[in-house]
Design a protein around this motif. Structure first.
Motif: not given
Length: 513
Positions: A472-500
């Protein structure tokens, strides 16, 4: 009436005062919704010693899904339930997944500088700004720098120039991402232990000391050939390892679809980074798959898919390390933003996809075909002498599509160009043969070609559509991005949140304050 008007005026005045407070204290409306207002993540446990952060530049759900469908050859299956239909990438199998918003301080459609700053330092900023606030006066501290002060070794790897926006966000602070020489100087001053992959943009600035000389003065060892890179280990000292077999742009790794056998891949730089950084105190490594972004800017589904595979291969190196140190390792995989507005679906193919058609493509469109086929052809021909048939064999090799009188047309009827496609390509070739500064595009042509070579981009779009993919474009879009985690502390990365919050979750796990 007067009483109602007074109440209305009072309400409006109150709203304006509240808005003024928001704007003055938070600088802008976006900052008001910044997740810095969110609760601080809490992690109870010992911090991991080894942390890998993988960022697929331009990679969101469409790039991952198209790659998994391609690997599973979904287009050939009649029953996806019985036949499967996808082959999952290693990181999409991680036990924890979440999603992150990507907007920056002033735009729902961000750039890599602002999004990488959010991930690295936990703050929203302007597009183009690296680790500084929107006034470009206050500097932010990336987590990599904080970890270095705690004794972690730090490595930065990228398939694009090492002083490009995403890698730069983990070691530099500049008001604009295009300050390449200044960024390179900050790389040399960082004291980080390992930099690998792409080369340097503007290595001499404006006639200044070559960055290689600066690096050597700062105590870095330069590994500039394959043998030197493969011989790196944890006794090599501080290292800058630059791929000797660059893409035709001279500063980035080749697109994976173009990489020749024996040439180094992104995974090689991750593996050697582990060898250099491995130590009892631990390390942090940020790895960027930057060519995913470049491929999607160019609307090149084939290049995007193969570079996403290369990115997954790089993650595999971290997984192997994790399997040896499962109690001490954390791997995070995410994107900074989506690029290209890729969509799995095309009006001309309806509910069907044909990813197997992408198998016939052998090169990137904007790199190899444009620079090694089309540009030399343009030097030898004029608009009057140029013929699409002259390029038929190169087009067949690069994109897999055939002109109607090709001898193989009867064997691959689905790849034969129809009359409309031939007409589009002839018009595109005419524009390609016109010097770029003399092209007088209509509004429709500007949308069709963007800033790319008309013939190359048209061929790309035709192949994409035959496979059932659109952009649809040659540029970026505003879609959210997935976050995947494995290992120590992985449980904190579940949910929907801000990139900060990716930064805040890492900071909590690693006890960074």
């Amino acid at each position: 009436m007067l009483k109602r008007n007074k109440k209305l005026i009072s309400a409006i005045t109150s709203f304006v005062m509240v808005l003024a407070i928001v704007l003055t204290t938070s600088s802008n409306v976006f900052a008001f919704f910044n997740s810095s207002k969110a609760a601080t993540p809490v992690f109870q446990g010992k911090a991991p010693k080894y942390v890998f952060l993988f960022i697929g530049d331009g990679m969101s759900y469409p790039q991952i899904a198209s790659t998994e469908m391609y690997l599973g050859k979904q287009g050939r299956l009649n029953d996806l339930v019985k036949g499967g239909g996808i082959e999952q990438l290693n990181f999409s199998k991680f036990p924890v997944s979440g999603a992150a918003q990507t907007f920056d301080a002033t735009s729902f459609i961000p750039d890599s500088a602002s999004t990488a700053t959010s991930i690295a330092s936990g703050y929203k900023t302007l597009s183009g700004v690296i680790n500084m606030d929107i006034s470009k006066q206050i500097e932010y501290t990336p987590i990599s720098e904080s970890l270095a002060t705690k004794g972690y070794k730090v490595g930065i790897v990228s398939s694009v120039p090492i002083n490009h926006a995403t890698p730069a966000s983990f070691y530099s602070k500049v008001p604009h991402r295009n300050e390449y020489y200044n960024i390179a100087l900050q790389l040399a001053d960082s004291g980080f232990d390992y930099f690998g992959g792409g080369g340097f943009l503007s290595p001499q600035g404006n006639g200044q000391t070559h960055i290689y000389e600066v690096l050597e003065e700062k105590g870095y060892n330069l590994a500039l050939d394959k043998a030197s890179i493969l011989n790196l280990n944890n006794k090599s000292g501080k290292v800058v390892a630059i791929n000797p077999d660059m893409s035709v742009d001279g500063t980035s790794l080749p697109y994976e679809v173009d990489r020749k056998q024996g040439e180094l891949a992104l995974a090689d730089f991750v593996r050697k980074g582990i060898d250099v950084l491995d130590n009892p105190k631990g390390f942090f490594m940020m790895v960027e798959g930057g060519k995913i972004d470049w491929a999607n800017h160019a609307n090149d589904a084939v290049a995007s898919i193969h570079d996403t595979i290369a990115f997954s291969n790089a993650v595999e190196e971290a997984i192997r390390f994790y399997n040896k140190h499962p109690e001490d390792t954390l791997i995070i995989v995410t994107g900074d933003h989506e690029t290209g507005g890729m969509s799995i679906g095309f009006a001309g193919t309806g509910y069907s996809t044909f990813f197997d058609k992408l198998d016939r493509a052998n090169t990137s469109a904007n790199d190899i075909f444009r620079r090694e086929v089309l540009n030399p052809y343009k030097e030898k021909h004029t608009m009057e002498t140029a013929k699409l048939s002259d390029l038929a064999l190169d087009i067949k090799y690069s994109f897999g599509v055939l002109i109607p009188n090709d001898p193989e047309a009867r064997f691959y009827p689905e790849m034969v160009l129809n009359a409309n496609e031939i007409q589009r390509l002839e018009a595109a070739l005419k524009q390609s043969m016109t010097p770029s500064n003399q092209r007088n595009y209509s509004q429709q042509e500007r949308l069709m070609y963007g800033g790319y070579e008309p013939l190359s981009i048209t061929l790309t779009h035709i192949l994409n559509n035959k496979a059932g993919i659109t952009f649809g474009t040659y540029d970026h879009t505003g879609l959210p991005v997935p976050v995947f985690a494995l290992g120590k502390g992985q449980e904190l990365f579940t949910g929907f949140y801000d990139n900060t919050d990716i930064y805040r979750k890492m900071a909590a796990i690693l006890n960074v304050r």
